[in-house]
Scaffold this motif. Structure first.
Motif, mmCIF file in Angstrom:
data_model
loop_
_atom_site.group_PDB
_atom_site.id
_atom_site.type_symbol
_atom_site.label_atom_id
_atom_site.label_comp_id
_atom_site.label_asym_id
_atom_site.label_seq_id
_atom_site.Cartn_x
_atom_site.Cartn_y
_atom_site.Cartn_z
ATOM 1 N N SER A 202 13.427 -4.741 4.893
ATOM 2 C CA SER A 202 13.702 -3.909 3.725
ATOM 3 C C SER A 202 12.458 -3.686 2.875
ATOM 4 O O SER A 202 11.678 -4.620 2.626
ATOM 5 C CB SER A 202 14.783 -4.574 2.869
ATOM 6 N N TRP A 203 12.278 -2.453 2.377
ATOM 7 C CA TRP A 203 11.164 -2.144 1.483
ATOM 8 C C TRP A 203 11.372 -2.750 0.092
ATOM 9 O O TRP A 203 10.442 -2.765 -0.713
ATOM 10 C CB TRP A 203 10.983 -0.631 1.381
ATOM 11 N N ALA A 204 12.576 -3.224 -0.187
ATOM 12 C CA ALA A 204 12.834 -3.872 -1.472
ATOM 13 C C ALA A 204 12.255 -5.280 -1.513
ATOM 14 O O ALA A 204 12.155 -5.890 -2.583
ATOM 15 C CB ALA A 204 14.335 -3.921 -1.755
ATOM 16 N N VAL A 205 11.856 -5.812 -0.356
ATOM 17 C CA VAL A 205 11.228 -7.129 -0.273
ATOM 18 C C VAL A 205 9.716 -6.923 -0.359
ATOM 19 O O VAL A 205 9.122 -6.214 0.470
ATOM 20 C CB VAL A 205 11.598 -7.847 1.037
ATOM 21 N N SER A 206 9.071 -7.533 -1.333
ATOM 22 C CA SER A 206 7.662 -7.237 -1.616
ATOM 23 C C SER A 206 6.730 -7.618 -0.471
ATOM 24 O O SER A 206 5.640 -7.053 -0.338
ATOM 25 C CB SER A 206 7.227 -7.954 -2.898
ATOM 26 N N SER A 207 7.144 -8.549 0.378
ATOM 27 C CA SER A 207 6.277 -8.988 1.479
ATOM 28 C C SER A 207 6.399 -8.112 2.722
ATOM 29 O O SER A 207 5.642 -8.298 3.688
ATOM 30 C CB SER A 207 6.598 -10.439 1.850
ATOM 31 N N LEU A 212 2.262 -0.970 7.804
ATOM 32 C CA LEU A 212 2.408 -1.118 9.257
ATOM 33 C C LEU A 212 3.586 -0.285 9.753
ATOM 34 O O LEU A 212 3.496 0.369 10.803
ATOM 35 C CB LEU A 212 2.600 -2.584 9.621
ATOM 36 N N GLN A 213 4.688 -0.279 9.030
ATOM 37 C CA GLN A 213 5.836 0.533 9.420
ATOM 38 C C GLN A 213 5.472 2.024 9.439
ATOM 39 O O GLN A 213 5.875 2.758 10.340
ATOM 40 C CB GLN A 213 7.012 0.282 8.478
ATOM 41 N N LEU A 214 4.705 2.467 8.445
ATOM 42 C CA LEU A 214 4.286 3.872 8.403
ATOM 43 C C LEU A 214 3.420 4.225 9.610
ATOM 44 O O LEU A 214 3.568 5.311 10.195
ATOM 45 C CB LEU A 214 3.528 4.166 7.108
ATOM 46 N N GLN A 244 4.818 -1.406 -5.672
ATOM 47 C CA GLN A 244 4.748 -2.826 -6.004
ATOM 48 C C GLN A 244 4.660 -3.722 -4.767
ATOM 49 O O GLN A 244 4.604 -4.950 -4.893
ATOM 50 C CB GLN A 244 5.981 -3.215 -6.826
ATOM 51 N N ASN A 245 4.600 -3.117 -3.588
ATOM 52 C CA ASN A 245 4.595 -3.881 -2.340
ATOM 53 C C ASN A 245 3.282 -4.660 -2.166
ATOM 54 O O ASN A 245 2.191 -4.135 -2.420
ATOM 55 C CB ASN A 245 4.810 -2.914 -1.169
ATOM 56 N N ASP A 246 3.393 -5.903 -1.711
ATOM 57 C CA ASP A 246 2.213 -6.757 -1.540
ATOM 58 C C ASP A 246 1.213 -6.159 -0.549
ATOM 59 O O ASP A 246 -0.003 -6.151 -0.791
ATOM 60 C CB ASP A 246 2.639 -8.150 -1.064
#
Length: 389
Positions: A202-207, A212-214, A244-246
């Motif tokens: 999930s993108w809601a998880v900052s880690s 990489l998915q993109l 806000q993603n790490d």
């Protein structure tokens, strides 16, 4: 109906006109060039037509020994797609005895609107906006919500919906199942011909490793259609999760500025207000362009009898696509026979067409709008749609 109009328009002093709803207009369809008179619109005659599909190949020509005759190869196959365009047709009837008496909208009651011209003009603008919203609905369903939309039947009306469960008519643009992830779990994510899950966290998880998915989505597009990922459309909450993603911040090399560019798109609502259409790119991956939008349209929900304001870009989902151009998708306008008045001969009108028809008993006129439209999506694999949180 007429009495209600007069009761609204008779206060003694009116200082201004206030709209309580900021409408989305045609923000997304304008972006793709699908609006009335848009740059990415083609016209055909009639309401039903077809087009051919001719794919380029990656196959390499066979080598031949010296002196050997030319080898035979089969002809490249040509596919054919049949389309029926969506039709909207509406009218607003107005009695002469009523519009001749009302005041000008936004003026004092003593200022008469001769023959209701200002009132008529605003009604015509509203009728056109409904037609633009119809294009927005089709654009969103075909391009930004997984490639499908539908209509519930209510009398002679076809009520538009993006929830195609139990619909009377369902339009499916055949985006492959491997290019769509609509469930709630991420274990069986997008594959896009890569043989492996892409959106597996999930993108809601900052880690979560969003960059990489993109890259994996881009690799999927390269394998399927020969072009990389270019655009990502998402809702504002998902936008904040990205920024806000790490991994996004690590890619940028700083925790304070994860984006390379961030700006408001110069796209306004019909009343001139801000459309909330934002765009940004990321440091370290500036080749991907993100678009965030929170606009809504009123469409059917559930069994088709309930109309609700629904977000054009659904919460928790992203639409991925290659660089859009007319070679792989466009808006198509059809035509039909209309009579501009009861005595006029029938004439074939194409695209969006509006006219005023006078009637005798009672003395009135009707504002008319018609259009026959559809999206020609020639390369369905050029789009992917996935739940990301």
């Amino acid at each position: 109906m007429a009495a209600d109009v007069l009761s609204v328009l008779t206060p003694s002093v009116v200082t201004k006109i206030v709209s309580r709803i900021r409408t989305p207009g045609s923000i997304l369809s304008r972006f793709f060039g699908f609006e009335i008179g848009g740059k990415n619109v083609d016209q055909v005659w009639g309401r039903t037509y077809s087009y051919d599909l001719y794919d380029h190949v990656r196959k390499v020509a066979r080598g031949r020994l010296p002196g050997a005759p030319a080898g035979s190869t089969s002809a490249n196959p040509i596919g054919n797609v049949q389309l029926t365009l969506a039709r909207s047709a509406e009218k607003v009837p107005m009695l002469y005895e009523k519009v001749n008496q009302i005041r000008q909208i936004g003026e004092n009651a003593g200022t008469q609107d001769r023959m209701g011209l200002k009132y008529i003009d605003r009604q015509a603008m509203t009728l056109r906006q409904r037609s633009e919203n119809f294009r927005e609905f089709v654009t969103v369903g075909a391009i930004l919500r997984g490639g499908s939309y539908g209509y519930y039947l209510s009398g002679d009306d076809l009520v538009p919906t993006w929830d195609t469960t139990g619909t009377y008519i369902n339009v499916d643009h055949q985006i492959p199942a491997a290019n769509k992830l609509t469930g709630t779990a991420f274990a069986a994510g997008l594959q896009m011909g890569t043989g492996a899950n892409i959106v597996d966290a999930s993108w809601a998880v900052s880690s979560t490793d969003i960059p990489l998915q993109l890259e994996k989505v881009s690799i999927g597009f390269m394998g399927q259609v020969g072009q990389p990922l270019k655009y990502i459309f998402l809702d504002p909450i998902t936008k904040m999760h990205v920024l806000q993603n790490d991994k996004v911040r690590q890619l940028a090399g700083t925790s304070s500025t994860p984006f390379a560019t961030y700006e408001k798109m110069p796209v306004k609502n019909p009343d001139g207000t801000d459309s909330s259409f934002d765009t940004f790119t990321l440091k370290g991956a500036p080749n991907y362009v993100f678009f965030s939008y929170a606009g809504q349209l009123e469409v059917a929900s559930g069994n088709g009898t309930t109309l609700v304001d629904t977000k054009c870009l659904p919460d928790a989902f992203c639409t991925f696509m290659i660089d859009p151009d007319k070679s792989w998708f466009q808006m198509v306008e059809g035509s039909e026979i209309v009579k501009d008045n009861d005595l006029a001969p029938g004439v074939e009108r194409s695209g969006h067409y509006s006219w005023i028809m006078e009637k005798a008993d009672p003395a009135r006129f009707e504002l008319h709008n018609i259009q026959n439209i559809g999206i020609e999506l020639n390369i369905p694999k050029a789009i992917a749609f996935a739940r990301v949180r």
